[in-house]
Design a protein around this motif. Structure first.
Motif, mmCIF file in Angstrom:
data_model
loop_
_atom_site.group_PDB
_atom_site.id
_atom_site.type_symbol
_atom_site.label_atom_id
_atom_site.label_comp_id
_atom_site.label_asym_id
_atom_site.label_seq_id
_atom_site.Cartn_x
_atom_site.Cartn_y
_atom_site.Cartn_z
ATOM 1 N N THR A 450 18.275 21.423 34.955
ATOM 2 C CA THR A 450 19.523 20.723 34.652
ATOM 3 C C THR A 450 19.716 19.528 33.684
ATOM 4 O OG1 THR A 450 18.704 19.379 36.726
ATOM 5 C CG2 THR A 450 20.126 21.598 36.880
ATOM 6 N N GLN A 451 18.599 18.783 33.679
ATOM 7 C CA GLN A 451 18.683 17.811 32.622
ATOM 8 C C GLN A 451 17.631 17.277 32.024
ATOM 9 O OE1 GLN A 451 19.303 15.013 36.627
ATOM 10 N NE2 GLN A 451 20.816 14.160 35.231
ATOM 11 N N MET A 452 17.662 16.447 31.185
ATOM 12 C CA MET A 452 16.757 16.196 30.093
ATOM 13 C C MET A 452 16.610 14.672 29.719
ATOM 14 S SD MET A 452 17.803 18.084 26.454
ATOM 15 C CE MET A 452 19.036 17.490 25.439
ATOM 16 N N ALA A 453 15.424 14.152 29.154
ATOM 17 C CA ALA A 453 15.511 12.745 28.573
ATOM 18 C C ALA A 453 14.663 12.822 27.452
ATOM 19 C CB ALA A 453 15.068 11.782 29.790
ATOM 20 N N VAL A 454 14.843 12.014 26.450
ATOM 21 C CA VAL A 454 14.168 12.081 25.187
ATOM 22 C C VAL A 454 13.633 10.780 25.006
ATOM 23 C CG1 VAL A 454 15.006 14.457 24.286
ATOM 24 C CG2 VAL A 454 16.028 12.105 23.619
ATOM 25 N N ARG A 455 12.647 10.669 23.886
ATOM 26 C CA ARG A 455 12.352 9.447 23.306
ATOM 27 C C ARG A 455 11.373 9.672 22.225
ATOM 28 N NH1 ARG A 455 7.354 6.734 27.307
ATOM 29 N NH2 ARG A 455 5.912 8.461 26.756
ATOM 30 N N THR A 466 22.874 15.901 30.442
ATOM 31 C CA THR A 466 22.750 17.425 30.622
ATOM 32 C C THR A 466 21.795 18.018 29.818
ATOM 33 O OG1 THR A 466 24.888 17.229 31.682
ATOM 34 C CG2 THR A 466 24.271 19.506 30.907
ATOM 35 N N VAL A 467 21.058 19.042 30.133
ATOM 36 C CA VAL A 467 20.184 19.932 29.112
ATOM 37 C C VAL A 467 21.088 20.530 28.166
ATOM 38 C CG1 VAL A 467 20.220 21.985 30.817
ATOM 39 C CG2 VAL A 467 18.045 21.397 29.374
ATOM 40 N N ALA A 468 20.115 20.580 27.135
ATOM 41 C CA ALA A 468 20.856 21.265 25.852
ATOM 42 C C ALA A 468 19.767 21.898 25.001
ATOM 43 C CB ALA A 468 21.782 20.681 25.172
ATOM 44 N N ALA A 469 20.020 22.777 24.215
ATOM 45 C CA ALA A 469 19.271 23.574 23.299
ATOM 46 C C ALA A 469 18.986 22.529 22.132
ATOM 47 C CB ALA A 469 19.838 24.982 23.040
ATOM 48 N N GLU A 485 9.378 12.990 22.142
ATOM 49 C CA GLU A 485 8.904 13.781 23.160
ATOM 50 C C GLU A 485 10.148 13.996 24.143
ATOM 51 O OE1 GLU A 485 4.694 11.199 23.926
ATOM 52 O OE2 GLU A 485 6.410 10.505 24.595
ATOM 53 N N VAL A 486 10.010 14.893 25.202
ATOM 54 C CA VAL A 486 11.360 15.592 25.995
ATOM 55 C C VAL A 486 10.568 15.500 27.325
ATOM 56 C CG1 VAL A 486 10.867 17.725 25.433
ATOM 57 C CG2 VAL A 486 13.037 16.877 26.115
ATOM 58 N N GLN A 487 11.565 15.258 28.299
ATOM 59 C CA GLN A 487 11.161 15.386 29.985
ATOM 60 C C GLN A 487 12.266 16.498 30.203
ATOM 61 O OE1 GLN A 487 11.431 11.489 31.459
ATOM 62 N NE2 GLN A 487 9.252 11.753 31.997
ATOM 63 N N PHE A 488 12.039 17.556 31.042
ATOM 64 C CA PHE A 488 13.208 18.164 31.768
ATOM 65 C C PHE A 488 13.007 17.904 33.281
ATOM 66 C CE2 PHE A 488 11.650 20.615 28.064
ATOM 67 C CZ PHE A 488 12.818 20.525 27.247
ATOM 68 N N LYS A 489 14.228 18.072 33.740
ATOM 69 C CA LYS A 489 14.047 17.950 35.401
ATOM 70 C C LYS A 489 14.862 19.221 35.981
ATOM 71 C CE LYS A 489 15.446 14.017 37.296
ATOM 72 N NZ LYS A 489 16.097 12.637 37.830
ATOM 73 N N GLY A 493 14.517 18.511 41.689
ATOM 74 C CA GLY A 493 14.136 17.137 41.249
ATOM 75 C C GLY A 493 12.832 17.017 40.627
ATOM 76 N N LEU A 494 12.044 18.076 40.293
ATOM 77 C CA LEU A 494 10.958 18.144 39.630
ATOM 78 C C LEU A 494 10.981 17.670 38.253
ATOM 79 C CD1 LEU A 494 9.147 20.995 41.354
ATOM 80 C CD2 LEU A 494 8.912 18.761 41.925
ATOM 81 N N THR A 495 10.311 16.969 37.811
ATOM 82 C CA THR A 495 10.315 16.624 36.144
ATOM 83 C C THR A 495 8.989 17.029 35.407
ATOM 84 O OG1 THR A 495 9.720 14.454 36.338
ATOM 85 C CG2 THR A 495 12.088 15.021 36.548
ATOM 86 N N SER A 496 9.040 17.284 34.332
ATOM 87 C CA SER A 496 7.850 17.265 33.247
ATOM 88 C C SER A 496 7.652 16.077 32.780
ATOM 89 C CB SER A 496 8.184 18.470 32.289
ATOM 90 O OG SER A 496 9.518 17.854 31.415
ATOM 91 N N LYS A 497 6.693 15.842 32.162
ATOM 92 C CA LYS A 497 6.264 14.464 31.493
ATOM 93 C C LYS A 497 5.844 14.784 29.868
ATOM 94 C CE LYS A 497 2.339 11.994 32.013
ATOM 95 N NZ LYS A 497 1.409 11.326 32.779
#
Length: 497
Positions: A450-455, A466-469, A485-489, A493-497
């Protein structure tokens, strides 16, 4: 001006913590039911289940589970639970103790030590051919506990150990040469420690004292300090593989009976101080509750107590068997597993604990009443490549296709995963403004990403979005190698690292 770009492929796993409990959940990927009545798969006090290493070369560890009543050990694929071999014995209680983790015959494939009871014999079996490498006879009740502890003499063959603790209170531990099967050392309780049942369980620890030789641990659940103490304390004794002298002794407290179980294989450096650690458990511990059980981890550096993890109610019998877990909470440090087979009126439970934080990370419950799930427990390493340790657990009294045949279940952490490339995969650009391309999937089929974060590596993570391609992104100023790098949730509620 050109900017070299590094592409981050598969991302690892990070846990999102919420209060005292963790968001880590497990997904059962396979189970093995032997289909024979009274098999009691994985049953016995000395540890009838263990991770035996990668035997078939697929990069995933296998698991072995014993049936003392059928005189058999079932070797199962870690990836799908298919039966690789059934190792049969001819003596009583064959398979009541199973231990992996070392290459005894030096052929490049891990081997399996198999214990017995009341037969004065045990075996080490090839993990490649499943034929007997060594059949070892000795004192009465030898083979109660067995473990493969690593190469002590540098000949390329792992040594192994055994005890007769199940049959006599004045027990011994023997160390055997991996290449010949002959006794190298006979050990008794070390000076300064009194008591009984030395070698109740045995386990490899790795090179704890940093002398270049692997060490090992022995439980003694009625041991106590000779200078004063109680036989109800118990101990886990860390023994030097080079001198056969104690490095540290971790004692329990009164009414704990510590040392009924020990970690069969090295658990790693749980507190991040650069030293491998050690420990064990006791299902009979009575501290806050009667027979709540306990798991304790001690410092390999100085022997001090790092953490104590206790059952949460009376008669859970936590600590019946224990195992290293790998990293469960994403802090980069290894954690541990333990079973409490009487939890929830015999349904049973396996819990994963963080020694560093002295906390519970995950709890996996049995599925049927009185199946005693958690009697056998084995950390499986990382089966699905998400960076989180996975798990096999036995329920010896499970009645499925046959009455009390038992069952072994294997679980993975269902982490979301994905990939990221910059500008479709180009290796260089002259623009700071780029487009990121993501692929992603949930590890749990019931969840969605459902979600992502980048840095940019070393920088601050963006807010969750909101997650996107695709995503427009601006790199930092300056020439050189850039890593994004990217994280996905996911919806759980679980996230990648």
């Amino acid at each position: 001006m050109k900017f070299a770009l590094r592409i981050v492929a598969l991302v690892a796993f990070l846990l999102a913590l919420a209060g005292p409990s963790s968001s880590l959940t497990y997904l059962k990927i396979w189970s093995f039911d032997p289909g024979v009545s009274s098999t009691y798969l994985g049953y016995y006090y000395c540890g009838g289940v263990d991770n035996v290493g990668d035997l078939n070369g697929d990069g995933i560890n296998e698991v072995a589970a014993g049936s003392y009543n059928q005189r058999a050990v079932y070797v199962l694929s870690g990836s799908n639970g298919s039966r690789l071999a059934t190792i049969s014995g001819s003596v009583s209680y064959y398979g009541m103790c199973v231990s992996g983790g070392g290459d005894v015959d030096g052929d490049g494939t891990p081997d399996i030590a198999i214990g017995t009871y009341a037969s004065s014999v045990f075996e080490v079996v090839s993990g490649k051919t499943f034929k007997v490498i060594h059949s070892v006879s000795g004192a009465s009740y030898i083979g109660w506990s067995v473990a493969i502890i690593g190469d002590l003499d540098g000949d390329g063959c792992s040594e192994f150990v055994s005890s007769n603790s199940g049959g006599t209170s004045s027990s011994n531990v023997w160390v055997y040469d991996g290449s010949t099967g002959k006794v190298l050392y006979s050990l008794s309780l070390p000076s300064g420690t009194s008591g009984y049942y030395f070698g109740r369980q045995l386990g490899a620890t790795g090179d704890v004292n940093k002398d270049g030789v692997p060490d090992f641990a022995a439980g003694a659940y009625q041991a106590y300090p000779s200078s004063g103490g109680s036989s109800s304390q118990g101990a886990v004794i860390l023994i030097s593989g080079s001198t056969m002298q104690p490095i540290h002794v971790g004692y329990g407290v009164s009414s704990e009976y510590l040392g009924m179980s020990v970690f069969k294989q090295a658990i790693g450096d749980v507190d991040g101080d650069g030293w491998l650690d050690f420990g064990g458990g006791s299902y009979q511990s009575t501290y806050s509750y009667s027979y709540e059980g306990v798991v304790k981890v001690f410092s390999g550096k100085n022997g001090s107590l790092i953490s104590a993890h206790r059952g949460t109610t009376s008669s859970e019998y936590m600590g019946i068997n224990v195992s290293g877990a790998g990293d469960l909470d994403g802090d980069g440090l290894p954690d541990v597993f333990s079973g409490g087979y009487q939890a929830n009126s015999g349904q049973g439970v396996i819990r994963g604990y963080s020694p560093k934080n002295n906390s519970t990370v995950v709890s996996v419950a049995g599925e049927t009443g009185s199946e005693y799930f958690g009697w056998g427990v084995a950390g499986m390493g990382d089966i699905n490549g998400d960076g989180i340790g996975d798990l096999s657990g036995a329920a010896p009294y499970y009645s499925g296709s046959a009455s009390q045949g038992g069952i072994l279940r294997t679980y993975i952490s269902p982490a979301p995963s994905g990939t990221i490339v910059i500008e479709g995969g180009i290796m260089a650009t002259s623009s700071l403004d780029v487009t990121l391309y993501m692929t992603y999937k949930a590890g749990d089929p019931k969840a969605t990403v459902t979600q992502m974060a980048v840095r940019e590596a070393g920088g601050k993570w963006s807010s969750w979005m909101t997650v996107a391609a695709t995503l427009a992104f601006t790199l930092s100023e300056g020439e050189g190698l850039k890593t994004v790098e990217v994280q996905f949730k996911d919806s759980a509620g679980l996230t990648s690292k």
